[in-house]
Scaffold this motif. Structure first.
Motif, PDB file in Angstrom:
ATOM      1  N   HIS A  41      34.968  -3.737  24.662  1.00 22.17           N
ATOM      2  CA  HIS A  41      35.860  -4.051  23.536  1.00 22.17           C
ATOM      3  C   HIS A  41      36.126  -5.422  23.385  1.00 22.17           C
ATOM      4  N   HIS A  42      36.293  -5.828  21.873  1.00 20.89           N
ATOM      5  CA  HIS A  42      36.498  -7.053  21.907  1.00 20.89           C
ATOM      6  C   HIS A  42      37.031  -7.285  20.465  1.00 20.89           C
ATOM      7  N   GLU A  43      37.549  -8.634  20.023  1.00 23.68           N
ATOM      8  CA  GLU A  43      37.974  -8.589  18.500  1.00 23.68           C
ATOM      9  C   GLU A  43      36.647  -8.678  17.756  1.00 23.68           C
ATOM     10  N   GLY A  44      36.614  -7.994  16.659  1.00 21.23           N
ATOM     11  CA  GLY A  44      35.620  -8.032  15.697  1.00 21.23           C
ATOM     12  C   GLY A  44      34.570  -6.983  16.215  1.00 21.23           C
ATOM     13  N   ASP A  45      34.717  -6.027  16.939  1.00 16.05           N
ATOM     14  CA  ASP A  45      33.760  -5.009  17.387  1.00 16.05           C
ATOM     15  C   ASP A  45      33.821  -3.598  16.541  1.00 16.05           C
ATOM     16  N   PHE A  98      44.068  -9.684  21.077  1.00 15.49           N
ATOM     17  CA  PHE A  98      43.722  -8.629  21.731  1.00 15.49           C
ATOM     18  C   PHE A  98      43.022  -9.276  23.082  1.00 15.49           C
ATOM     19  N   ASP A  99      41.746 -10.228  22.696  1.00 14.09           N
ATOM     20  CA  ASP A  99      41.161 -10.706  23.763  1.00 14.09           C
ATOM     21  C   ASP A  99      42.085 -11.632  24.898  1.00 14.09           C
ATOM     22  N   ARG A 120      32.213 -22.701  29.339  1.00 19.30           N
ATOM     23  CA  ARG A 120      32.898 -22.524  30.560  1.00 19.30           C
ATOM     24  C   ARG A 120      32.923 -20.948  30.413  1.00 19.30           C
ATOM     25  N   ALA A 121      32.812 -20.245  29.307  1.00 22.46           N
ATOM     26  CA  ALA A 121      32.891 -18.647  29.582  1.00 22.46           C
ATOM     27  C   ALA A 121      31.457 -18.550  29.900  1.00 22.46           C
ATOM     28  N   LEU A 122      30.467 -19.102  29.496  1.00 24.51           N
ATOM     29  CA  LEU A 122      29.012 -18.704  30.196  1.00 24.51           C
ATOM     30  C   LEU A 122      28.926 -19.229  31.588  1.00 24.51           C
ATOM     31  N   VAL A 123      29.588 -20.251  32.144  1.00 28.19           N
ATOM     32  CA  VAL A 123      29.303 -20.882  33.349  1.00 28.19           C
ATOM     33  C   VAL A 123      30.088 -19.656  34.420  1.00 28.19           C
ATOM     34  N   ILE A 156      32.329 -13.012  24.499  1.00 27.31           N
ATOM     35  CA  ILE A 156      33.135 -12.978  23.430  1.00 27.31           C
ATOM     36  C   ILE A 156      34.725 -12.830  23.977  1.00 27.31           C
ATOM     37  N   VAL A 157      34.858 -12.194  24.559  1.00 25.15           N
ATOM     38  CA  VAL A 157      36.401 -12.059  25.113  1.00 25.15           C
ATOM     39  C   VAL A 157      36.820 -13.159  25.436  1.00 25.15           C
ATOM     40  N   LEU A 158      36.402 -13.856  26.542  1.00 30.44           N
ATOM     41  CA  LEU A 158      36.646 -15.351  27.020  1.00 30.44           C
ATOM     42  C   LEU A 158      36.776 -16.440  25.896  1.00 30.44           C
TER      43      LEU A 158
END
Length: 260
Positions: free
Chosen positions: A92-96, A104-105, A173-176, A162-164
């Motif tokens: 679940h994430h915004e835009g799903d 939300f995220d 940063r999210a990918l790392v 996506i959430v991060l």
């Protein structure tokens, strides 16, 4: 390739592949990709659990009642683990398309600090143990189990990315952070090889626990996400993607058996 090398290779590949997918695609494409991969993962997880892992466990000669009891216990265990937010696997994430509000995220990440990453790391660790047990049982079972785990990891990690990002993390940063959480699968694989591998009699029961994990994720998380009012075209798309997942499992099994 040795069993240990195979375990390390596939657990590392799963985490790197999901991060690579998240890094190379745009935000809009990622959102659409997750929806399709949820359906694909449903077919792969159910097909792997019901068509390969469980039959392998029940053909081992272990007590049938004990195996069914283990299956029940595994489903309850993963239910309780998710209740404790230690086995996060939702997408679940915004835009799903589920109508989540704008913050939300951010709330998902902020509610427990980095609970998304912690839960994801524990999930990845469990996946690593499952892959190790499957490889120790047989290389063919290890490969099909690894394919199921990796195909499920991709939408999970993409969803977490996506959430991060929506929670304020930079894309890098999210990918790392997601890449680091993916390394927990390697740790789980090593632990599974060195610790679990000492007791051969446990393999059928570990395989049943692996199957219970796949079934729980598919039935408790993935399928409910698809049970919404949708246009006929999208329903057909879901069915086709589930069928593609099942077809992938059957094709993998036939290829492995042919080469065995």
């Amino acid at each position: 390739m040795s069993t240990l090398a195979s375990i390390v290779a596939v657990t590392l590949a799963g985490g790197l592949l999901s991060v690579l997918v998240a890094a190379t695609l745009t935000y809009a494409v990622l959102g659409r990709l997750v929806r399709h991969l949820v359906s694909l993962s449903t077919g792969v997880l159910l097909g792997t659990a019901l068509l390969h892992v469980l039959p392998e466990a029940f053909e081992s000669g272990a007590d049938t009642h004990a195996l069914f009891s283990t299956l029940l216990g595994g489903l309850l265990f993963f239910f309780l683990l998710e209740k404790a937010e230690l086995y996060r696997h939702d997408h679940h994430h915004e835009g799903d398309g589920h109508g989540h509000h704008h913050h939300f995220d951010a709330q998902r990440v902020g509610r427990g600090g980095y609970s998304v990453l912690v839960g994801d790391s524990i999930h990845n660790f469990c996946d690593g143990v499952i892959i190790a047990a499957a490889f120790i049982a047989s290389p063919q079972l290890g490969l099909t189990t690894a394919v199921a785990v990796i195909l499920h990891e991709i939408p999970q990690e993409v969803g977490d990315t996506i959430v991060l990002i929506n929670a304020g993390f930079s894309r890098t940063r999210a990918l790392v952070y997601n890449g680091l959480s993916g390394l927990a699968a390697v740790v789980g694989g090593l632990m599974g090889y060195w610790v679990v591998g000492a007791w051969d009699g446990l393999f059928p029961f570990l395989l049943v626990i692996a199957a219970s994990s796949f079934i729980y994720v598919a039935v408790a998380d993935l399928i409910p996400q698809m049970q919404r009012r949708l246009p006929v075209r999208e329903i057909v798309s879901q069915v086709l993607w589930i069928g593609a997942g099942l077809g992938l499992v059957l094709t993998t099994l036939s290829l492995l058996h042919a080469g065995h």
